[in-house]
Design an enzyme around this catalytic site. Structure first.
Site, mmCIF file in Angstrom:
data_model
loop_
_atom_site.group_PDB
_atom_site.id
_atom_site.type_symbol
_atom_site.label_atom_id
_atom_site.label_comp_id
_atom_site.label_asym_id
_atom_site.label_seq_id
_atom_site.Cartn_x
_atom_site.Cartn_y
_atom_site.Cartn_z
ATOM 1 C CE LYS A 1 8.576 3.547 7.757
ATOM 2 N NZ LYS A 1 8.603 4.826 8.489
ATOM 3 C CG PHE B 1 14.659 6.485 3.674
ATOM 4 C CD1 PHE B 1 16.022 6.407 3.443
ATOM 5 C CD2 PHE B 1 14.040 7.710 3.531
ATOM 6 C CE1 PHE B 1 16.745 7.541 3.087
ATOM 7 C CE2 PHE B 1 14.753 8.847 3.179
ATOM 8 C CZ PHE B 1 16.118 8.758 2.956
ATOM 9 C CB SER B 2 10.149 2.246 4.714
ATOM 10 O OG SER B 2 9.305 3.373 4.582
ATOM 11 C CB SER B 3 8.099 -1.179 0.942
ATOM 12 O OG SER B 3 9.042 -0.778 -0.041
ATOM 13 C CB VAL B 4 3.646 0.776 4.008
ATOM 14 C CG1 VAL B 4 2.574 0.448 5.048
ATOM 15 C CG2 VAL B 4 4.602 1.839 4.548
ATOM 16 C CB ILE C 1 -0.956 0.022 1.211
ATOM 17 C CG1 ILE C 1 -0.166 -0.102 2.520
ATOM 18 C CG2 ILE C 1 -1.984 -1.089 1.094
ATOM 19 C CD1 ILE C 1 -1.036 -0.025 3.760
ATOM 20 N N GLY C 2 2.126 1.164 0.043
ATOM 21 C CA GLY C 2 2.966 2.363 0.038
ATOM 22 C C GLY C 2 4.418 2.016 -0.194
ATOM 23 C CD GLU C 3 8.365 0.778 -3.894
ATOM 24 O OE1 GLU C 3 9.471 0.230 -4.099
ATOM 25 O OE2 GLU C 3 7.392 0.644 -4.665
ATOM 26 C CG ASP D 1 8.584 13.707 4.891
ATOM 27 O OD1 ASP D 1 8.360 14.642 4.107
ATOM 28 O OD2 ASP D 1 8.622 12.513 4.529
#
Length: 555
Positions: free
Chosen positions: A81, A60-63, A55-57, A168
């Site tokens: 995460k 520094f991370s991917s969710v 659901i997210g990228e 951020d």
């Protein structure tokens, strides 16, 4: 910290988990491969979770979205995460400490559990269904915007009490569930500690960041470390130098370690050429093409004197001091530090003199998302505090009131600063930069825009060709066309990122005015916006003060 009781599926394998997940939700092949790689990297996830989607990228991370079956039979969704393996352990631990200390209340996302397998770290958080601002900004009512900013400021006040600078702040990191009216501030991966931070690991991150800044600032004067073998003979003492530094604030004198230089016995043609170039004195005045490696043509004394006379005519108050000529001998150390009171003469000219080239490189933290960075971040101010989060909140409010997201979209920091000056005024930006020790030069004067007029024009409540004097002036030569380009850029955004303009039908306009309250926006909203977008961080309103603003008096 206790993890919620879950029931692992005994007969579940990675293939079975993937098949079940694919039946429930159609996902791309690339996402399937990413999920399989995550299962392989952290095998213990398969015993607890069924990952159903990505659901997210980010950088520094991917969710990932995952489902866990609880012992009472119900199923609960979680957000996983996965931090990139190259993340520094201290940075990962600091993010976890921010979530555990400040998370779980006041609209700040908490942490449920954390998995680690070698250099792979997965943070487990409660999943909150939310809508992207870019998809709903055209249908938001003013009351929804008011509540959104109010809860964002509550989250900022909460983390700022712990001395956490999020760094951020943007709509993608402040989740909003429109149905349940719930909010959550997420992603502390770039967080830093303020001077009075209560997060112990952020103190370590802050200390390392300051050391890095100090090291990069002195890179021009410091020599690279020398790697020598224990059996190699050391050069004579004449090639080493020991320079004492001025005492520190604590009264201790720092002494630079002796620097050893190694001379190569095989000199190539390139080193001979470089040695020859070093012997050629570079003129101070009249330099061109400074990025070239070719030597400057020899300049006669009459030419240099003529250049000095020309410069003195244009700048009679300039105090010119001749630069020391680099010595040709290899044993003599070159003087790299600038003399006190040395003034350059390249201001407002098409040249860059040696004085400016010899200045230390300005280094300051500039983390964050382009378009939401505060002026002190864009101008590399080393002293940055919680005010940068408040500025980002102001940019979000500006987007919501104008119906344009993203509002600022610049390719680099200088263009971003120019766009800010287009809205807030060049004279005000220059004056604010002086307060934190920076000099900003603008080729033309940009007038300060009235925020109500600007937002109503962009939302379609006013016609730019009518009574909008400020916007009309900014579209001409006075503002250098910057605002015109900004408006044109926003018009080219997808339809979901902007509200209907005056070209919409009368029924749509009446629905927007009467049904969503945009015809009754109080002056307090634009007063708060003006204080959130204060160019001076020392006078910018804090999150705690903003919550006491008249706009939120009934909340």
């Amino acid at each position: 910290m206790e993890f919620p009781a879950v029931c692992s599926e005994d007969s579940s394998s990675e293939a079975a988990i993937m098949d079940t997940a694919n039946k429930k939700r159609k996902i791309s092949k690339d996402v399937q491969l990413d999920i399989e790689d995550l299962y392989k990297a952290v095998p213990q996830l398969a015993k607890v979770f069924r990952i159903v989607d990505k659901i997210g990228e980010g950088t520094f991370s991917s969710v990932y979205l995952a489902e866990a079956r609880m012992r009472d039979g119900r199923r609960e969704m979680f957000a996983l995460k996965h931090l990139i393996p190259t993340s520094h352990p201290t940075r990962i631990a600091a993010e976890l400490q921010c979530l555990t200390v400040a998370g779980g209340r006041e609209n700040v996302m908490g942490v449920t559990y954390c998995f680690r397998k070698e250099d792979h770290v997965v943070i487990v958080m409660p999943y909150m269904e939310h809508q992207a601002i870019v998809d709903i900004i055209g249908s938001l009512s003013f009351e929804e915007v008011r509540l959104y900013i109010y809860h964002l400021l509550k989250a900022l006040r909460h983390i700022h009490q712990f001395g956490i600078i999020h760094r951020d702040i943007k709509p993608n990191n402040f989740l909003y569930n429109r149905k349940s009216r719930t909010y959550a501030l997420v992603d502390f991966g770039l967080a830093q500690g303020a001077a009075d931070t209560q997060i112990e690991l952020l103190k370590v991150v802050r200390q390392k960041a300051s050391q890095k800044v100090a090291g990069l600032s002195g890179k021009r004067e410091a020599a690279p470390p020398l790697k020598t073998s224990s059996t190699a003979p050391l050069p004579s003492s004449s090639t080493s130098s020991c320079v004492p530094l001025p005492p520190t604030a604590a009264g201790r004198a720092l002494v630079k370690k002796p620097r050893t230089t190694v001379t190569s016995y095989t000199r190539t043609k390139l080193t001979k050429d470089l040695a020859g170039l070093r012997k050629v004195p570079r003129p101070v005045f009249g330099e061109r093409n400074l990025n070239s490696c070719t030597p400057a043509p020899p300049t006669s004394k009459s030419d240099v004197k003529k250049s000095e006379e020309d410069a003195s005519v244009r700048y009679p108050s300039a105090n010119r001091v001749p630069l020391p000529v680099r010595a040709s001998g290899s044993s003599q150390k070159t003087q790299r530090t600038l003399q006190q009171g040395l003034t350059c003469n390249c201001y407002l000219t098409d040249r860059v003199c040696n004085v400016c080239l010899a200045r230390k490189q300005q280094v300051a933290p500039r983390a964050g998302t382009p378009g939401f960075r505060a002026p002190e971040v864009l101008s590399k101010c080393p002293d940055q505090g919680t005010a940068i989060d408040v500025w980002s909140a102001g940019v979000i409010l500006l987007s919501l009131l104008s119906g344009r997201y993203p509002f600022f979209k610049a390719s680099d920091d200088l263009m971003a600063l120019t766009q800010i000056m287009t809205i807030r005024g060049s004279r005000e930006t220059i004056q604010a930069a002086k307060t934190f020790g920076k000099a900003v030069v603008c080729s033309r004067e940009l007038p300060r825009q009235d925020l109500r007029t600007l937002c109503e024009t962009l939302r379609g409540k006013r016609c730019p060709a009518g009574d909008v004097t400020g916007v009309r002036e900014a579209n001409g030569e006075t503002a250098g066309g910057q605002l015109k380009q900004l408006l044109k850029q926003q018009e080219e955004e997808p339809s979901g990122s902007r509200v209907p303009t005056n070209h919409s039908s009368p029924s749509e306009r009446s629905e927007g005015e009467d049904g969503r309250g945009w015809d009754r926006v109080p002056d307090a909203a634009f007063d708060l916006l003006d204080r959130l977008l204060d160019l001076n961080p020392s006078t910018r309103i804090t999150a705690a003060e903003a919550l006491q603003h008249p706009l939120f008096k009934d909340l």
